[in-house]
Design a protein around this motif. Structure first.
Motif, PDB file in Angstrom:
ATOM      1  N   LEU A 121      65.437   1.939 104.931  1.00  0.00           N
ATOM      2  CA  LEU A 121      64.386   0.951 104.684  1.00  0.00           C
ATOM      3  C   LEU A 121      64.749  -0.032 103.580  1.00  0.00           C
ATOM      4  O   LEU A 121      64.313  -1.178 103.594  1.00  0.00           O
ATOM      5  N   GLY A 122      65.492   0.425 102.599  1.00  0.00           N
ATOM      6  CA  GLY A 122      65.807  -0.425 101.457  1.00  0.00           C
ATOM      7  C   GLY A 122      65.575   0.299 100.152  1.00  0.00           C
ATOM      8  O   GLY A 122      65.328   1.509 100.125  1.00  0.00           O
ATOM      9  N   ARG A 123      65.633  -0.439  99.055  1.00  0.00           N
ATOM     10  CA  ARG A 123      65.557   0.170  97.721  1.00  0.00           C
ATOM     11  C   ARG A 123      64.121   0.475  97.337  1.00  0.00           C
ATOM     12  O   ARG A 123      63.548  -0.103  96.408  1.00  0.00           O
ATOM     13  N   ALA A 124      63.546   1.421  98.034  1.00  0.00           N
ATOM     14  CA  ALA A 124      62.208   1.911  97.688  1.00  0.00           C
ATOM     15  C   ALA A 124      62.329   3.014  96.640  1.00  0.00           C
ATOM     16  O   ALA A 124      63.386   3.637  96.490  1.00  0.00           O
ATOM     17  N   SER A 125      61.275   3.242  95.918  1.00  0.00           N
ATOM     18  CA  SER A 125      61.207   4.370  94.986  1.00  0.00           C
ATOM     19  C   SER A 125      60.586   5.553  95.721  1.00  0.00           C
ATOM     20  O   SER A 125      59.486   5.433  96.275  1.00  0.00           O
ATOM     21  N   ILE A 126      61.290   6.679  95.734  1.00  0.00           N
ATOM     22  CA  ILE A 126      60.817   7.867  96.431  1.00  0.00           C
ATOM     23  C   ILE A 126      60.388   8.880  95.379  1.00  0.00           C
ATOM     24  O   ILE A 126      61.194   9.280  94.528  1.00  0.00           O
ATOM     25  N   VAL A 127      59.147   9.297  95.432  1.00  0.00           N
ATOM     26  CA  VAL A 127      58.572  10.104  94.362  1.00  0.00           C
ATOM     27  C   VAL A 127      57.875  11.335  94.919  1.00  0.00           C
ATOM     28  O   VAL A 127      57.194  11.257  95.951  1.00  0.00           O
ATOM     29  N   PRO A 128      58.034  12.499  94.276  1.00  0.00           N
ATOM     30  CA  PRO A 128      57.282  13.681  94.710  1.00  0.00           C
ATOM     31  C   PRO A 128      55.808  13.524  94.343  1.00  0.00           C
ATOM     32  O   PRO A 128      55.477  12.952  93.308  1.00  0.00           O
ATOM     33  N   LEU A 129      54.954  14.038  95.191  1.00  0.00           N
ATOM     34  CA  LEU A 129      53.511  13.927  94.940  1.00  0.00           C
ATOM     35  C   LEU A 129      52.948  15.113  94.175  1.00  0.00           C
ATOM     36  O   LEU A 129      51.759  15.128  93.855  1.00  0.00           O
ATOM     37  N   THR A 130      53.785  16.099  93.914  1.00  0.00           N
ATOM     38  CA  THR A 130      53.345  17.253  93.105  1.00  0.00           C
ATOM     39  C   THR A 130      54.516  17.749  92.281  1.00  0.00           C
ATOM     40  O   THR A 130      55.680  17.411  92.536  1.00  0.00           O
ATOM     41  N   GLY A 131      54.182  18.587  91.306  1.00  0.00           N
ATOM     42  CA  GLY A 131      55.217  19.360  90.643  1.00  0.00           C
ATOM     43  C   GLY A 131      55.691  20.450  91.595  1.00  0.00           C
ATOM     44  O   GLY A 131      55.268  20.519  92.751  1.00  0.00           O
ATOM     45  N   GLY A 132      56.558  21.316  91.108  1.00  0.00           N
ATOM     46  CA  GLY A 132      57.119  22.357  91.954  1.00  0.00           C
ATOM     47  C   GLY A 132      56.313  23.638  91.942  1.00  0.00           C
ATOM     48  O   GLY A 132      55.479  23.862  91.071  1.00  0.00           O
ATOM     49  N   MET A 133      56.559  24.463  92.952  1.00  0.00           N
ATOM     50  CA  MET A 133      55.905  25.765  93.045  1.00  0.00           C
ATOM     51  C   MET A 133      56.957  26.853  92.831  1.00  0.00           C
ATOM     52  O   MET A 133      58.094  26.731  93.296  1.00  0.00           O
ATOM     53  N   GLN A 134      56.576  27.895  92.144  1.00  0.00           N
ATOM     54  CA  GLN A 134      57.501  28.984  91.855  1.00  0.00           C
ATOM     55  C   GLN A 134      57.667  29.892  93.063  1.00  0.00           C
ATOM     56  O   GLN A 134      57.303  31.068  93.042  1.00  0.00           O
ATOM     57  N   GLN A 135      58.211  29.321  94.134  1.00  0.00           N
ATOM     58  CA  GLN A 135      58.469  30.073  95.349  1.00  0.00           C
ATOM     59  C   GLN A 135      59.807  29.649  95.930  1.00  0.00           C
ATOM     60  O   GLN A 135      60.225  28.496  95.788  1.00  0.00           O
ATOM     61  N   ALA A 136      60.458  30.592  96.589  1.00  0.00           N
ATOM     62  CA  ALA A 136      61.760  30.308  97.185  1.00  0.00           C
ATOM     63  C   ALA A 136      61.649  29.690  98.571  1.00  0.00           C
ATOM     64  O   ALA A 136      62.639  29.215  99.116  1.00  0.00           O
ATOM     65  N   ALA A 137      60.447  29.686  99.160  1.00  0.00           N
ATOM     66  CA  ALA A 137      60.269  29.181 100.523  1.00  0.00           C
ATOM     67  C   ALA A 137      60.788  27.751 100.641  1.00  0.00           C
ATOM     68  O   ALA A 137      60.505  26.888  99.797  1.00  0.00           O
ATOM     69  N   ALA A 138      61.546  27.493 101.708  1.00  0.00           N
ATOM     70  CA  ALA A 138      62.193  26.192 101.884  1.00  0.00           C
ATOM     71  C   ALA A 138      61.199  25.039 101.939  1.00  0.00           C
ATOM     72  O   ALA A 138      61.499  23.939 101.488  1.00  0.00           O
TER      73      ALA A 138
END
Length: 307
Positions: A121-138
């Motif tokens: 698409l181009g030089r977009a900023s890609i950002v997570p919408l949450t912090g992480g979860m302490q789980q190993a699930a993919a």
């Protein structure tokens, strides 16, 4: 004899001539027996009213008041990965190029579409919408989704190395960190959000006891979008952990011009309806089975309102 003739013709797909030879009768006799099998109800022929994905898409947009939607024929396997292509087309149509801010949620559907590939698409900023979860699930590895999505899109990844759920004191301290606050500030500038729509779930043993206790109160929720729980009628359901989450808020998702829910499964119909009615999702990418389940549920609800 009627049952045998019917099975040979309709199940074994034998011609009337072959059946006649097999049973040592005339083809006229076979024809009469097949007609009788239908008349007495042994055989019932149903003409299905097939609806195209395009028609279902139009019905879904109208029924839920969506900005846009994409519905694919349900494949026999790999339905979540198959949603990547219509999602990519939707992103291209939205003109999300240089300077756009695209938020990425977590979940199985989001993981599968990212693994299947998103368009350049181009030089977009890609950002997570949450912090992480302490789980190993993919399907909870949200920073990895951001990395892959940015690589595919050609954008710049922004990461959050913080827990999605913390104590109020830790949350305040974490959000004051410049590297975190810079990423979180992008939630106010979302041009697009790509989120999964989850079902309510059993408490996870690796989550804090306080969060688990809060989630026990949400067993009646229809589903969630990045742990913002909703009822089918679109009410946000407050829970103990809501104020402690490091995640884009429901209000921030509502202000995104395009917030795409990626989900599949008839069992998620109620959750998808709730997410749209809550305003956190204004576009859907799904399959025909899921879309028909949504439309069926909405039709049943309207019928109930008139009784």
């Amino acid at each position: 004899m009627l049952h045998m003739v019917a099975k040979l013709h309709y199940e074994s797909e034998m011609s009337q001539i072959d059946i006649a030879r097999k049973l040592s009768v005339s083809t006229a006799t076979v024809s009469r027996m097949l007609q009788k099998a239908r008349s007495v109800g042994i055989v019932r022929i149903e003409v299905l009213d097939l609806v195209s994905p395009e028609e279902i898409t139009a019905d879904l947009i109208a029924a839920l008041g969506l900005k846009t939607a994409a519905v694919i024929d349900t494949p026999q396997t790999g339905v979540l990965g198959a949603l990547a292509q219509p999602l990519g087309s939707m992103l291209k149509a939205a003109g999300l190029g240089d300077g756009a801010v695209i938020g990425i949620g977590w979940g199985r559907a989001v993981r599968e579409v990212v693994l299947a590939g998103l368009p350049a698409l181009g030089r977009a900023s890609i950002v997570p919408l949450t912090g992480g979860m302490q789980q190993a699930a993919a399907h909870f590895q949200i920073n990895e989704f951001v990395r892959l999505a940015a690589e595919q899109i050609g954008g710049a990844p922004h990461f959050l190395h913080v827990p999605y759920l913390s104590s109020p004191e830790l949350r305040e301290a974490v959000l004051a960190d410049p590297s975190v606050s810079e990423t979180v500030a992008l939630w106010n500038r979302l041009d697009c959000a790509i989120v999964g729509i989850g079902l309510t779930h059993a408490p996870q043993p690796s989550e804090t006891s306080a969060a688990t206790a809060g989630e026990k109160a949400l067993v009646e929720a229809a589903g969630d979008v990045i742990r913002h729980y909703v009822s089918e009628d679109g009410r946000l359901l407050d829970w103990e952990g809501e104020a402690r989450m490091i995640a884009a808020s429901a209000a921030q998702l509502r202000t995104a011009p395009l917030s795409i829910g990626v989900a599949a499964g008839a069992e998620k119909a109620e959750a998808m309806i709730g997410a749209v009615r809550a305003g956190m999702v204004n576009a859907l990418v799904t399959d025909t089975v899921s879309a028909q389940a949504i439309l069926g549920r909405l039709a049943a609800s309207r019928a109930g309102d008139h009784t």
